[in-house]
Scaffold this motif. Structure first.
Motif, short mmCIF file in Angstrom:
data_model
loop_
_atom_site.label_atom_id
_atom_site.label_comp_id
_atom_site.label_asym_id
_atom_site.label_seq_id
_atom_site.Cartn_x
_atom_site.Cartn_y
_atom_site.Cartn_z
N MET A 1 -1.77 23.47 5.99
CA MET A 1 -2.01 21.92 5.19
C MET A 1 -1.84 21.45 4.60
O MET A 1 -1.56 21.77 3.80
N LYS A 2 -2.21 20.22 4.42
CA LYS A 2 -1.06 19.34 3.44
C LYS A 2 -1.90 18.09 3.35
O LYS A 2 -2.91 17.41 3.47
N VAL A 3 -1.10 17.67 1.93
CA VAL A 3 -2.03 17.18 0.79
C VAL A 3 -1.43 16.04 0.22
O VAL A 3 -0.03 16.11 -0.14
N GLY A 4 -1.69 14.92 0.65
CA GLY A 4 -1.36 13.82 0.38
C GLY A 4 -1.93 13.01 -1.00
O GLY A 4 -3.23 12.76 -0.66
N VAL A 5 -2.00 12.23 -2.20
CA VAL A 5 -2.14 11.26 -2.70
C VAL A 5 -2.20 10.00 -2.64
O VAL A 5 -0.96 9.55 -1.82
N LEU A 6 -3.21 8.93 -1.30
CA LEU A 6 -3.23 7.70 -1.91
C LEU A 6 -2.96 6.46 -2.19
O LEU A 6 -4.13 6.86 -3.35
N GLY A 7 -2.81 5.33 -2.69
CA GLY A 7 -3.31 4.43 -3.34
C GLY A 7 -3.31 4.16 -4.68
O GLY A 7 -2.06 4.46 -5.46
N CYS A 8 -3.84 3.79 -5.38
CA CYS A 8 -3.45 3.12 -7.28
C CYS A 8 -3.24 4.40 -8.24
O CYS A 8 -2.03 4.25 -8.96
N MET A 9 -3.33 5.56 -7.65
CA MET A 9 -3.34 7.05 -9.26
C MET A 9 -1.73 7.27 -8.30
O MET A 9 -1.44 7.61 -9.15
N ALA A 10 -1.77 7.33 -7.05
CA ALA A 10 -0.51 7.49 -6.44
C ALA A 10 0.89 6.92 -6.86
O ALA A 10 1.40 7.23 -7.60
N GLU A 11 0.76 5.63 -7.18
CA GLU A 11 1.79 4.38 -7.77
C GLU A 11 1.40 5.04 -9.03
O GLU A 11 3.11 4.90 -9.86
N ARG A 12 0.58 5.36 -10.36
CA ARG A 12 0.45 5.87 -10.74
C ARG A 12 0.78 7.23 -11.98
O ARG A 12 2.16 6.69 -13.14
N LEU A 13 1.14 7.84 -11.10
CA LEU A 13 1.07 9.34 -11.42
C LEU A 13 2.64 9.97 -10.44
O LEU A 13 2.43 10.99 -10.76
N LYS A 14 2.83 9.37 -9.93
CA LYS A 14 3.86 9.95 -8.79
C LYS A 14 4.84 11.27 -8.87
O LYS A 14 4.37 12.89 -9.04
N SER A 15 5.69 10.89 -10.44
CA SER A 15 5.58 12.29 -11.07
C SER A 15 5.20 13.43 -11.80
O SER A 15 5.57 14.79 -11.19
N GLN A 16 3.96 12.84 -12.09
CA GLN A 16 2.74 14.32 -12.51
C GLN A 16 2.43 14.74 -10.90
O GLN A 16 2.54 15.78 -11.14
#
Length: 482
Positions: A96-111
């Protein structure tokens, strides 16, 4: 904060019609404002073409996506808890693969990707068309990221799949991004600069909704009033437009007029408005058309000019009040709602009293009220100390909420004894014997079902009310029905 966050919709899982040719399973959850829910429909459309059917069963998913919000700390904490849950399931189902979309993705990408290693893929709000490429990267065992903010992307060429739809009401995005650098808000940093969508693609999407039997469209944007199409490009670059581009430009008043004129038997709403961009022409268009709802969501955030200045809002208390006077003059009986932040840095008791007195002056029908929480990445977090004690924030918020509830009840009571036009949306939550819909003023109306059905426009004689709901009896179809 400039956008309405409906608590009862948070964490909604998306369900679509199943395509028998698709073998992979997509689980997608949405948090935050209506723009995020609208974006999830675009993502579902793109992934349906990549062989994915949606599922509500997390355990059977091949791909899990969470569409996130950075507006409030609470939204981020909720998403983090959900990611922990996904990763627990991932231990049982390692493919299973997990992805984050949207505004948090932009803000916390490296984390997310490097430090915590809790997701395989991070996709910003302008990069959804890149999902097929990013999925290939993930499939080959690499982390995938695209959070580049676009100057052009409006997704005007993707027909969203309507999720969890009642088949009656739909949202149509007309702008993306925001140019207003309010100090409390992360939107300009997570969704980029403001750009408007080609009016022809908007009209085409509404035409398709009309053909499918939809009866109401809400035009959606971070700031719909500043919609401006002059052949493409950023709103801020309009000054460089040619004379021909300026002569043929379409602003929000033009667009609203086009929609209401082309589809007189459809109802139109819009959200969200920004006070400094709400020009008088828009008010005259609302007044002119019966099928444009007599309701404006008009965020103010504070009743104190000093605090508005600290927030970098582009209006004063007096200018906002003058706008409200104008609305009431041009559209008598128009309903208004607010967004309000209490406990913003440096807010005094005097500032708080200014907010309460503004609420008394405007008499809002509804409100979305929050205590200030510092958001990393915003101008306020960088430049202002969060210096109002939590206990004072809570007390002030309670005073604002109590006042809003009192005024809301008085505002709702004005409809008792009147006949209102209602679009039936669904069965009432309280009783299966009753229909529920909204009137033009965005107030919920419930009444016995009789022989009416979802999607009907009916006239309802109002006999009683609570602070948020009208109760009555249907007395026949309205003119919009015929």
């Amino acid at each position: 904060m400039e956008k309405i966050i409906e608590e009862n919709k948070q964490g909604t899982t998306l369900v679509l019609e199943q395509n028998s040719n698709n073998s992979k399973k997509l689980f997608i959850e949405s948090y935050g404002c209506q723009m995020n829910f609208s974006d999830s429909e675009i993502v579902a459309s793109i992934l349906a073409n990549e062989g994915y059917n949606t599922t509500q069963n997390l355990e059977e998913a091949d791909l899990v996506l969470v569409n996130t919000c950075s507006i409030r700390d609470k939204a981020e904490q909720t998403v983090r808890k959900r990611l922990e849950k996904y990763n627990a399931v991932k231990k049982i189902n390692p493919s299973m693969k997990v992805g984050v979309l949207g505004c948090m993705a932009e803000r916390l990408k490296s984390q997310f990707l490097e430090e915590e290693k809790i997701v395989d893929m991070v996709v910003g709000p302008d990069a959804y068309k890149d999902l097929p490429n990013l999925l290939k990267e993930v499939g080959e065992g690499r982390d995938a990221i695209n959070v580049i903010l676009s100057k052009e992307e409006t997704y005007g060429d993707i027909a969203p799949v309507r999720l969890n739809s009642n088949g009656v009401t739909a949202f149509v995005s007309i702008t993306r991004g925001c140019d207003n650098m309010c100090t409390f808000c992360v939107v300009p940093f997570t969704r980029g600069r403001e750009r408007s969508r080609d009016p022809q693609s908007i009209m085409q999407e509404i035409k398709e909704l009309h053909e499918k039997g939809f009866k109401e469209v809400t035009l959606l944007g971070q700031n719909v009033d500043s919609y401006l199409w002059y052949g493409g490009g950023l709103k801020k670059d309009y000054v460089k437009a040619t004379d021909m581009q300026k002569a043929t430009a379409v602003d929000f008043a033009n667009l609203l007029d086009m929609c209401a004129t082309a589809y007189p038997k459809m109802r139109f709403r819009f959200s969200t408005s920004n006070p400094q961009d709400m020009h008088e022409e828009v008010l005259h268009i609302i007044a002119k058309h019966h099928n444009i709802c007599k309701y404006i969501h008009l965020p103010v955030q504070s009743g104190s000019t000093r605090i508005l200045h600290e927030m970098n809002r582009q209006h004063t208390r007096e200018e906002y009040m003058a706008l409200v006077d104008n609305i009431k003059r041009i559209i008598p009986d128009c309903s208004l709602s607010q967004d309000m932040i209490t406990g913003f840095p440096t807010e005094t008791e005097e500032d708080h009293k200014d907010t309460l007195s503004l609420m008394e002056y405007v008499r809002y029908d509804f409100g979305y009220m929050f205590a200030y929480s510092e958001r990393p990445g915003t101008l306020a977090a960088r430049k202002l100390e969060d210096d109002v004690p939590e206990a004072i924030k809570k007390r002030r918020l309670q005073e604002i909420v109590d006042l809003q509830q009192r005024i809301a009840l008085e505002q709702t009571q004005r409809f008792v004894g009147q006949t209102v036009e209602v679009l039936i949306e669904k069965a009432s939550k309280r009783s299966d014997e009753y229909w529920s819909g909204r009137n033009s003023h965005n107030t919920v109306v419930v009444f016995p079902k009789g022989t009416y059905k979802v999607g009907d426009f009916v006239n309802v004689q109002v006999t009683d009310c609570t602070s948020a709901t009208l109760i009555g009896e249907a007395i026949g179809y309205s003119e919009m029905q015929h």
